[in-house]
Motif scaffolding. Structure first.
Motif, short mmCIF file in Angstrom:
data_model
loop_
_atom_site.label_atom_id
_atom_site.label_comp_id
_atom_site.label_asym_id
_atom_site.label_seq_id
_atom_site.Cartn_x
_atom_site.Cartn_y
_atom_site.Cartn_z
N PHE A 83 0.81 -1.22 0.00
CA PHE A 83 0.00 0.00 0.00
C PHE A 83 0.84 1.27 0.00
O PHE A 83 0.44 2.30 0.54
N ALA A 84 2.04 1.21 -0.58
CA ALA A 84 2.86 2.41 -0.68
C ALA A 84 2.11 3.47 -1.49
O ALA A 84 1.60 3.20 -2.57
N GLY A 85 2.06 4.67 -0.95
CA GLY A 85 1.41 5.78 -1.63
C GLY A 85 -0.08 5.88 -1.38
O GLY A 85 -0.73 6.78 -1.93
N ILE A 86 -0.63 5.00 -0.55
CA ILE A 86 -2.08 5.02 -0.36
C ILE A 86 -2.54 6.31 0.32
O ILE A 86 -3.63 6.82 0.06
N CYS A 115 -8.46 2.34 -6.52
CA CYS A 115 -8.21 1.11 -5.76
C CYS A 115 -7.44 0.05 -6.56
O CYS A 115 -6.81 -0.84 -5.97
N ILE A 116 -7.53 0.11 -7.87
CA ILE A 116 -7.04 -0.99 -8.70
C ILE A 116 -5.58 -1.34 -8.43
O ILE A 116 -5.25 -2.53 -8.25
N PRO A 117 -4.64 -0.39 -8.37
CA PRO A 117 -3.24 -0.78 -8.10
C PRO A 117 -3.07 -1.49 -6.76
O PRO A 117 -2.27 -2.43 -6.64
N PHE A 118 -3.82 -1.06 -5.76
CA PHE A 118 -3.70 -1.67 -4.43
C PHE A 118 -4.33 -3.06 -4.40
O PHE A 118 -3.86 -3.95 -3.69
N LEU A 119 -5.37 -3.27 -5.17
CA LEU A 119 -5.96 -4.60 -5.26
C LEU A 119 -5.00 -5.57 -5.92
O LEU A 119 -4.90 -6.75 -5.53
#
Length: 777
Positions: free
Chosen positions: A2-5, A62-66
């Motif tokens: 979750f880097a950058g969340i 959300c897509i990159p974190f998923l």
């Protein structure tokens, strides 16, 4: 992870329930070590961030974190995240959709397109997941690849290579389903996929895998199905029952018996996906590969199968959602931690529904097969009849539900099938008996072969006559409604008992209407209960079923009780109550002559609808055309289309006496509302006695809207026979030749769909042959 969340401006975005500043918490919850927290987070993602399939700006963010979650082997329940990504990125916007997008939908359409592009760009990660250690991930990965990967030929090769070495039965089924999905999405590959599926259907050792192959063949390459598909599928279902854990010993009463069949071991069975040595090497399993692996993590997800309510019967919400829930690896679904979420509730329902069912995925495969068989009604009927004779109660429950879906969407000869459904109402398994009664309730006249079975259950179970809920009025049970809709007088004791309850069921009136004169013994009880109704805020709810029943019986002796309601209607829902009372008085005809003063007074009401309805009732009671004609003529100018329709229909009842309003009716043939055009055309025909322009308008609306067809056919039947070579005759014969019901819908249905379609067919035949003549096919 979750880097950058925190750098994402979540608070500036919104989801279905407001600001999206809670999305980081949901994403972190998906990675939690706590199963309940993971499930609650997934529930929140579907409920807010991807609400009913919508894609918001926060969904895109959300897509990159998923993707981070699905590639981290330390994250549990990643299969659910894979399915979430598949849903987010799997929306197809074809050219027809693009042409229909209006200005308000542009942003949403752009979000769908960006989501598809983003998830597709990362779809290579799903390649590695097809052999993941977690069976829940392997269950979800095939569909993700089939839906999202840019290279379908490579995907097919991966699916075929994985099948012989995959140890989990349900994952094998998912691999086959994904191949069918590839064929549907990339039609040039359909022949290649069909050939492979044909070999699997003929030669795979697992009956479940052969059934899955047949289902996908029906879906993407139906010409490849064997000519004897019904006995083939019936044989596969018997094999599945005879396998260890099946219900081969279950008798007709649904009781479990001992499982039968040989043990499957590495020594006596090839891999379920294996084919004989003349097939491609990638389809052949090593000789020491086990056939049966660990229990699957869940049912094949029906939401990925191309099924619809109208064709196959509603997929239970528990089944449809439970397929998206990944179990803890090695932990049976029923033993998972209960969570106070929608997903947790649906999982519990699914577990209860499928207790003792060794093959809960079989129903989804059969639904897919039925959708593929499409208009082959005879084959589908024969297949369901075989299932209804099964000793396996789960197969019978599925067959009952699918029978309802088949009959609801397609026309055919269903006497044997309905009789078999009727046999299930005596089953000691409550879900089976209730499912059968519910299906029969929707069949109306087509339920006749099951009438005796329904009557027997009615007599044996008085407790099912009325259903009550924590809130709202009670309702009649399915068995009662099914018999009433058949016009069967054996239902009268149940209706009489319902009329003695403190709160009369809301659908008693409809039951009386269907019984007609057979319900005449209930007229006294209906009058008595109507006289007791307090004229307060609950008056409409309590009086409307009684008024409907009295109207259906044309019980003119109840005019005093109806007049009391009309005069004392309260302010709350008073207009609805007045409408119901006026309809009842109109149905009584001259027997309600004492109501004439009241009806005349209502002609001066400031409410347009009240004036029109009173004029309609006054004509029916007194025949005073001179008084009602000006009121109805003025009603054609009412602001509401419904009021203009009421006026037009009433003017049509006046016939030639209303010929002076023909120009106004003619002008309504150009109205924007189809029902108003149809009612105006029918009225014009009746007041002028000339069919030409009216028929032309009616046939035009017949083609424009299937919903008006029964009304148009009623008019044609009432004035038939239509000329043999006319446009009307052509339209009617085309309708009779159609196998698909005129009101069948994909994704939903109405409770009266079958009744309305059967009524349309009967009216078409009457219009062609003329009233009182022989049958026209």
């Amino acid at each position: 992870m979750f880097a950058g969340i925190e750098e994402v401006d979540w608070a500036s975005m919104e989801h279905a329930y407001g600001p999206a500043d809670d999305v980081p918490r949901l994403l972190r919850g998906l990675a939690s070590d706590d199963p309940a927290e993971r499930e609650a987070a997934l529930d929140g993602m579907y409920g807010a961030v991807h609400h009913q399939g919508d894609v918001y700006a926060c969904t895109l963010a959300c897509i990159p974190f998923l993707f981070e979650l699905v590639v981290d082997p330390d994250v549990r329940d990643r299969g659910g995240v894979v399915e979430l990504l598949t849903s987010i990125g799997g929306f197809d916007l074809d050219e027809d959709d693009e042409a229909e997008i209006d200005e308000d939908e542009i942003e949403g359409a752009a979000n769908y397109a960006m989501a598809a592009a983003a998830v597709t760009a990362g779809a290579e990660v799903f390649v590695g997941l097809i052999s993941d250690e977690d069976p829940g991930v392997r269950l979800a990965a095939p569909l993700a690849l089939a839906t999202l990967h840019r290279h379908p030929v490579r995907v097919l090769a991966l699916l075929r290579e994985r099948l012989p070495v995959e140890p989990d039965e349900e994952v094998r089924l998912a691999l086959v389903e994904a191949a069918g999905q590839v064929a549907l999405r990339h039609r040039p590959l359909a022949e290649r996929v069909g050939q492979w599926l044909g070999r699997l259907a003929a030669r795979a050792d697992s009956p479940g895998l052969r059934l899955a192959a047949l289902a996908q063949l029906a879906r993407c390459s139906p010409d490849g199905l064997p000519g004897d598909v019904v006995p083939v599928v019936a044989g596969l279902l018997r094999e599945m029952r005879a396998a260890p854990g099946g219900e081969a010993g279950a008798g007709p009463d649904g009781a479990d018996g001992p499982a039968a069949g040989p043990e499957r071991t590495a020594g006596n069975t090839r891999a379920a996906g294996a084919e004989p040595s003349d097939t491609a090497p990638s389809d052949t399993a090593p000789s020491d590969t086990l056939t049966a692996g660990p229990a699957g993590t869940g049912p094949l997800n029906p939401t990925t199968t191309d099924t619809t309510d109208s064709d196959t019967g509603a997929v239970d919400s528990a089944t449809a959602t439970a397929g998206a829930l990944d179990a803890e690896p090695g932990v049976p679904r029923a033993e998972q931690t209960a969570t106070p979420t929608l997903l947790g509730h649906l999982r519990a329902l699914f577990a209860e529904e499928n207790a003792g069912n060794a093959t809960p995925w079989a129903a989804a495969l059969l639904r897919t097969l039925h959708v593929g068989l499409d208009d082959r009604v005879a084959d589908r009927t024969a297949l369901l009849a075989d299932q209804l004779r099964s000793p396996d109660r789960h197969q019978r429950i599925d067959a009952v539900r699918m029978s309802g879906g088949l009959i609801r969407a397609w026309r055919g000869s269903y006497e044997e099938l309905v009789a078999l459904v009727g046999e299930q109402v005596a089953a000691p398994e409550p879900r089976l008996a209730d499912a059968a009664s519910h299906v029969l309730e929707g069949l109306f006249s087509l339920a006749a072969p099951a009438a005796d079975a329904l009557a027997d259950r009615l007599a044996a179970d008085p407790g099912s006559w009325v259903k009550t809920w924590a809130a709202g009025p009670p309702g009649l049970g399915s068995t009662v409604k099914a018999l009433a809709r058949l016009g069967d007088p054996r239902v009268l004791p149940a209706l009489a008992a319902a009329l003695e309850l403190p709160r009369v069921p809301h659908d008693v009136g409809a039951a009386v209407v269907h019984l007609g004169e057979a319900a005449r013994p209930l007229a006294g009880a209906l009058r008595h209960r109507l006289a007791e109704v307090a004229l307060d805020e609950e008056a409409y709810d309590r009086a409307s079923p009684l008024l409907a029943g009295l109207a259906g019986l044309r019980a003119g002796e109840a005019a005093p009780e109806v007049l009391r309601v009309l005069r004392g209607a309260p302010e709350y829902r008073g207009e609805w109550l007045r409408t119901a009372a006026l309809r009842a008085l109109g149905s009584f005809g001259p027997a309600a002559r004492e109501a004439v003063p009241e009806l005349r007074a209502l002609l001066r009401s400031p409410v347009a609808a009240a004036r029109t309805e009173a004029a309609e009732a006054l004509w029916a009671v007194s025949g005073d055309a001179e008084t009602v004609l000006p009121v109805l003529s003025e009603g054609l100018r009412a602001d509401q289309a419904h009021d203009r329709r009421t006026a037009a229909a009433a003017l049509g009842a006046l016939g030639p006496r209303a010929e002076a309003v023909a120009p106004r009716l003619r002008a309504l043939l150009a109205a924007g509302e189809p029902w108003l055009r149809v009612d105006a055309a029918i009225a014009l025909w009746r007041v002028t006695g000339r069919s030409g322009e009216a028929t032309e308008a009616l046939l035009a609306d017949w083609e424009r809207s299937r919903h008006v067809r029964v009304r148009v056919a009623e008019c044609l039947a009432g004035t038939g026979p239509v000329p043999a070579g006319s446009a009307a005759a052509h339209v009617l014969r085309s309708e009779l030749a159609s196998v698909r019901r005129h009101n069948a819908m994909d994704g939903g249905h109405g409770s009266h769909d079958i009744h309305e379609d059967e009524k349309l067919l009967a009216l078409c035949r009457t219009a062609l042959r003329g009233p009182g003549k022989g049958t026209t096919k």
